[in-house]
Design a protein around this motif. Structure first.
Motif, PDB file in Angstrom:
ATOM      1  N   LEU A   1      28.673  39.950  44.852  1.00 34.00           N
ATOM      2  CA  LEU A   1      29.871  39.573  44.365  1.00 34.00           C
ATOM      3  C   LEU A   1      29.726  38.088  43.917  1.00 34.00           C
ATOM      4  CD1 LEU A   1      32.503  41.095  46.950  1.00 34.00           C
ATOM      5  CD2 LEU A   1      31.374  42.160  45.109  1.00 34.00           C
ATOM      6  N   TYR A   2      30.831  37.671  43.119  1.00 36.57           N
ATOM      7  CA  TYR A   2      30.562  36.330  42.409  1.00 36.57           C
ATOM      8  C   TYR A   2      31.666  35.339  42.870  1.00 36.57           C
ATOM      9  CZ  TYR A   2      26.763  37.327  39.333  1.00 36.57           C
ATOM     10  OH  TYR A   2      25.851  37.547  38.617  1.00 36.57           O
ATOM     11  N   SER A   3      31.623  34.216  43.276  1.00 40.14           N
ATOM     12  CA  SER A   3      32.499  33.141  43.699  1.00 40.14           C
ATOM     13  C   SER A   3      33.480  33.222  42.477  1.00 40.14           C
ATOM     14  CB  SER A   3      31.939  31.754  44.072  1.00 40.14           C
ATOM     15  OG  SER A   3      31.129  31.292  42.710  1.00 40.14           O
ATOM     16  N   SER A   4      34.538  32.444  42.763  1.00 39.30           N
ATOM     17  CA  SER A   4      35.628  32.238  41.800  1.00 39.30           C
ATOM     18  C   SER A   4      35.540  31.415  40.495  1.00 39.30           C
ATOM     19  CB  SER A   4      36.885  31.644  42.589  1.00 39.30           C
ATOM     20  OG  SER A   4      36.768  30.375  42.884  1.00 39.30           O
TER      21      SER A   4
ATOM     22  N   HIS B   1      38.064  41.875  45.415  1.00 31.81           N
ATOM     23  CA  HIS B   1      38.078  40.800  46.492  1.00 31.81           C
ATOM     24  C   HIS B   1      36.907  41.410  47.629  1.00 31.81           C
ATOM     25  CE1 HIS B   1      40.407  38.031  44.837  1.00 31.81           C
ATOM     26  NE2 HIS B   1      41.731  38.774  44.701  1.00 31.81           N
ATOM     27  N   SER B   2      36.323  40.151  48.198  1.00 33.48           N
ATOM     28  CA  SER B   2      35.286  40.588  49.386  1.00 33.48           C
ATOM     29  C   SER B   2      35.886  40.971  50.633  1.00 33.48           C
ATOM     30  CB  SER B   2      34.457  39.299  49.449  1.00 33.48           C
ATOM     31  OG  SER B   2      35.373  38.335  50.142  1.00 33.48           O
TER      32      SER B   2
ATOM     33  N   THR C   1      28.163  44.891  41.759  1.00 34.81           N
ATOM     34  CA  THR C   1      28.997  43.833  41.576  1.00 34.81           C
ATOM     35  C   THR C   1      30.295  44.471  41.151  1.00 34.81           C
ATOM     36  OG1 THR C   1      27.294  42.455  40.880  1.00 34.81           O
ATOM     37  CG2 THR C   1      29.378  41.693  40.265  1.00 34.81           C
ATOM     38  N   CYS C   2      31.352  44.141  41.944  1.00 38.53           N
ATOM     39  CA  CYS C   2      32.838  44.429  41.848  1.00 38.53           C
ATOM     40  C   CYS C   2      33.306  43.242  40.996  1.00 38.53           C
ATOM     41  CB  CYS C   2      33.520  44.760  43.018  1.00 38.53           C
ATOM     42  SG  CYS C   2      32.734  46.169  44.009  1.00 38.53           S
ATOM     43  N   ILE C   3      33.905  43.220  39.995  1.00 42.22           N
ATOM     44  CA  ILE C   3      34.433  42.229  39.213  1.00 42.22           C
ATOM     45  C   ILE C   3      35.502  42.031  38.958  1.00 42.22           C
ATOM     46  CG2 ILE C   3      33.885  41.209  36.714  1.00 42.22           C
ATOM     47  CD1 ILE C   3      31.416  42.757  36.347  1.00 42.22           C
ATOM     48  N   ASN C   4      36.266  41.074  39.048  1.00 43.24           N
ATOM     49  CA  ASN C   4      37.530  40.603  39.004  1.00 43.24           C
ATOM     50  C   ASN C   4      38.156  41.255  37.676  1.00 43.24           C
ATOM     51  OD1 ASN C   4      40.509  39.479  38.364  1.00 43.24           O
ATOM     52  ND2 ASN C   4      39.760  37.555  39.466  1.00 43.24           N
ATOM     53  N   GLY C   5      39.297  42.143  37.868  1.00 42.42           N
ATOM     54  CA  GLY C   5      39.882  43.135  36.856  1.00 42.42           C
ATOM     55  C   GLY C   5      40.532  42.284  35.848  1.00 42.42           C
ATOM     56  N   TYR C   6      40.829  40.941  36.099  1.00 40.05           N
ATOM     57  CA  TYR C   6      41.613  40.085  35.151  1.00 40.05           C
ATOM     58  C   TYR C   6      40.779  39.295  34.398  1.00 40.05           C
ATOM     59  CZ  TYR C   6      45.576  42.065  37.736  1.00 40.05           C
ATOM     60  OH  TYR C   6      46.548  43.012  38.400  1.00 40.05           O
TER      61      TYR C   6
END
Length: 412
Positions: free
Chosen positions: A166-169, A217-218, A77-82
């Motif tokens: 991955l996860y939706s926003s 991001h995907s 799972t790549c996670i938004n770095g912010y």
């Protein structure tokens, strides 16, 4: 992300280059590093279908952090770095990750999040050094390079295909993780979606792909994976800057790239002299994704770059489906073919009913409005297939467009 035969065939060729620092890694080195991480993850008890997470900025360890999972049968799972600590905590717990890979830049947020993540046993820190605290929550903290150093650089014995989860926003509540069915394939056999995108985006051996966006991001993640699977070199921008982006195309003779409409707008705002000096002669394909591109922006970019800009349009897949003789005219078979390409799974019975009903509604609309159907299928650089009925193609195009905007597709 899997190098396959290119790990040996292009052993000394750069697999990726960090645009800002110039740091690069060869195919052989990247293969070895990803093998080391795969061994480490197995040593932590992660067997096929296990989960781990990556929470970093674009850096020189990001690709191997994903590649190890793709050759180990794992979900990564790549996670938004912010994200803030509470948001990170939610995704780590929800994904049931047991290992977190982060960086020194993101460590403060990661430590806060790990305080409430009892299942995460190990946190690897890129650039962490020897002065790391011993733990955060239940997780042991360890410098990434130090942890990998004793691990073998050869493949694990039980390699299997892994994929991103991955996860939706989270714009309609909590982010939603998209858990794709994962066939028990070797890593050399990717999910069907990648075969479709590989053809759609005209990937080729030895391509040079410029990635200007965050890798969590995907779309950037998928494009980087496609490039590497084709023996291509990836140029990774740490941050997007329009002038630097144009300079990189010329410097590395970039052939493929992917942007979002806001990047187009920033490029168009450059001074005329800067745009005039840009050498785009090597560029073959520029895919744009994310939000719909305003017509005037796309037209301005095509005037500047020529007909190399390709929208992730649904018409291509719709036309391929309608032209596939193996599917006949069976609506359910056609719909399931699309599902297998973009979701890597067939629709369940209740889903299929909803999708077919939507198609029937769209067909009725475009049969009553044939002029609107012709206008719709005329959009884009390529010409619509003349042998296909315009109303049918329009209805299927809109259906595929709806399906391509599902969370499960957007977080591919």
């Amino acid at each position: 992300m899997y190098l396959g035969p290119y790990a040996q065939k292009f052993a000394d060729r750069p697999a990726f280059v960090m645009a800002g620092s110039g740091e690069q890694l060869s195919f052989g080195e990247l293969d070895a590093r990803s093998n080391q991480l795969a061994h480490l993850l197995r040593g932590q008890g992660l067997q096929r279908l296990g989960h781990y997470a990556v929470f970093m900025e674009n850096n020189s360890r990001y690709i191997e952090a994903c590649m190890a999972g793709e050759r180990s049968g794992l979900y990564y799972t790549c996670i938004n770095g912010y994200l803030q600590a509470d948001e990170l905590t939610y995704i780590l717990n929800n994904s049931e990750s047991t290992v977190l890979i982060t960086s020194a830049d993101k460590l403060a947020v990661a430590r806060q999040a790990l305080a409430d993540c009892p299942k995460v046993r190990l946190c690897l820190v890129v650039g962490g050094g020897a002065a790391l605290p011993a733990s955060a929550g239940a997780a042991r903290l360890q410098d990434y390079a130090t942890a990998l150093a004793p691990c073998p650089a050869t493949p694990i014995a039980d390699e299997a295909l892994g994929t991103a989860m991955l996860y939706s926003s989270g714009t309609t509540g909590r982010p939603k993780g998209i858990l794709r069915p994962l066939p028990d394939n070797p890593p050399s056999e990717p999910l069907p979606l990648f075969h479709f995108l590989n053809k759609l985006w005209q990937c080729e051996e030895g391509m040079v792909y410029l990635s200007p966006a965050p890798l969590y991001h995907s779309a950037p993640l998928a494009n980087v994976s496609l490039a590497l699977r084709n023996g291509g070199t990836v140029i990774i921008m740490e941050h997007f800057d329009p002038e630097a982006y144009l300079a990189l195309i010329a410097k590395y003779q970039v052939t493929h790239t992917q942007l979002v409409p806001t990047m187009f707008s920033r490029l168009l705002k450059l001074p005329p002299e800067a745009r005039a000096l840009a050498d785009l002669s090597s560029l073959k394909i520029a895919v744009h994704a994310a939000a719909p591109c305003p017509a005037q922006v796309k037209e301005a970019m095509i005037d500047w770059w020529g007909p190399i800009i390709h929208e992730e349009a649904a018409r291509t897949l719709a036309a391929q489906t309608l032209s596939d003789a193996t599917l006949g005219t069976d609506t359910s078979a056609r719909v399931q073919s699309i599902a297998n390409k973009i979701l890597s799974r067939p629709f369940r019975a209740e889903e299929l009913g909803v999708v077919v009903a939507s198609l029937n509604d769209l067909t009725a609309i475009y049969q009553q409005q044939p002029d609107e159907a012709k206008k719709l299928i005329a959009i884009g650089e390529s010409k619509p297939e003349p042998s296909l009925n315009a109303s049918d193609l329009a209805a299927w195009t809109m259906l595929v467009n709806e399906l391509m905007n599902l969370d499960e597709v957007l977080t591919k």
